[in-house]
Scaffold this motif. Sequence first.
Motif, PDB file in Angstrom:
ATOM      1  N   GLU A  42       3.840   0.293 -10.781  1.00 10.69           N
ATOM      2  CA  GLU A  42       3.326   1.708  -9.999  1.00 10.69           C
ATOM      3  C   GLU A  42       3.049   2.822  -9.954  1.00 10.69           C
ATOM      4  N   ALA A  43       1.898   2.124  -9.624  1.00  7.91           N
ATOM      5  CA  ALA A  43       0.773   3.044  -8.982  1.00  7.91           C
ATOM      6  C   ALA A  43       0.315   2.585  -7.523  1.00  7.91           C
ATOM      7  N   GLY A  44       1.363   0.986  -7.589  1.00 12.32           N
ATOM      8  CA  GLY A  44       1.061   0.699  -6.041  1.00 12.32           C
ATOM      9  C   GLY A  44       0.047   0.595  -5.182  1.00 12.32           C
ATOM     10  N   ALA A  45      -0.435  -0.116  -7.168  1.00 10.20           N
ATOM     11  CA  ALA A  45      -1.837  -1.027  -7.140  1.00 10.20           C
ATOM     12  C   ALA A  45      -1.686  -2.649  -5.892  1.00 10.20           C
ATOM     13  N   TYR A  46      -2.030  -2.866  -5.674  1.00 12.23           N
ATOM     14  CA  TYR A  46      -1.932  -4.315  -5.094  1.00 12.23           C
ATOM     15  C   TYR A  46      -3.295  -5.565  -6.062  1.00 12.23           C
ATOM     16  N   VAL A  47      -1.890  -6.289  -6.722  1.00 16.60           N
ATOM     17  CA  VAL A  47      -2.305  -6.939  -8.483  1.00 16.60           C
ATOM     18  C   VAL A  47      -1.571  -8.553  -7.862  1.00 16.60           C
TER      19      VAL A  47
END
Length: 310
Positions: free
Chosen positions: A209-214
Amino acid sequence: MSLVDRALVRMLPAVPRPVVKRFSDRYIAGATLEDACRVVDDLNARGRMATIDVLGEEITTLEEAQAFEDEYVRVFDTIRDRGLDANVSVKPTGLGLKLDRRACKQHLAAIVGCAGRHSSFVRIDMEDASTTSDTLAVYRELRAEGLDRVGVVLQARLRRTLDDVADLAPLRPSVRLCKGIYLEPPDIAFTEFDEIRLAFVRALEALLEAGAYVAVATHDDWLVERALELIEARGLGPEAYEFQMLLGVRESMGDDLVRAGHRLRIYVPYGRRWYEYSMRRLQENPKIATYIALDTVGRLIPSGAKQVPA
Ligand code: FDA
């Protein structure tokens, strides 16, 4: 894990080092950078990326931290010279986090700077909960200095992790999400298997949701399935995330992910300081009781044809 396995895990520190070494060899590339390169070459040929870790943690002098920095520079040079598809993972206590946080940050800055010159990347591993705040603070300081070829690890087990995701969100961080190997007390951590799984899913949702690369780091089929559902629901392409697994663990699961077109990175540790890492891997291996029992039988009947399970 069965009761017998749990009892054996508690006894592991008493197991002789040569036995520990024999059963943990599968988790470690070898003693030298050349060993690691050979393993990474093979992984790359099989469609996997790698992250190379120089084994060693909890140093006692800052000279050791400098030696680690120098070794990581050598790793980056070698990755470039051999054209390997690999980045690096670094343990902050190996760079002196517990001795001198500023010095640790400087060593990390040098390593991340080197990653920048090589168009590569540094993942800061997460260690036990006594290091979480300092590790995240160092990460923020690096980002504030404009160093962005660096990511962190969050541990689903820790109760603070959703707050950490919210704090890091404005940085659009690169985060490896794992369950967390260090057993922490219930006031700061989830301790039941199912609640750790659910916390992992919640943290993954929050990161996406935060737009992180996971980087989804797990060998748990159930969690991989949940991750795939979340990735599909968001319509993410294969460049927007990756899966990560440890060397020597559940290779066939990795085959399935690669065959289905997902990016997979394998954690490849090497070095002479193998003991602590090996102990952690053995402690989470569900077949540990079988291994130790077979070894004991083997030593009682030296000429017996014993077999070690794969
Ligand atoms: P779980 O432990 O439930 O394992 C699922 C299944 O995988 C098991 O049932 C078993 O079949 C198999 N399996 C797992 N471990 C095995 C082993 N050692 N030997 C044989 N089979 C095994 N932790 C941390 O605190 N800080 C960190 O920085 C990292 N970094 C990291 C990087 C990468 C790439 C991975 C994959 C993991 C980590 N971890 C970590 C470790 C992580 O927190 C966790 O302890 C392990 O991944 C095991 O948890 P699983 O999610 O795999 O589930």
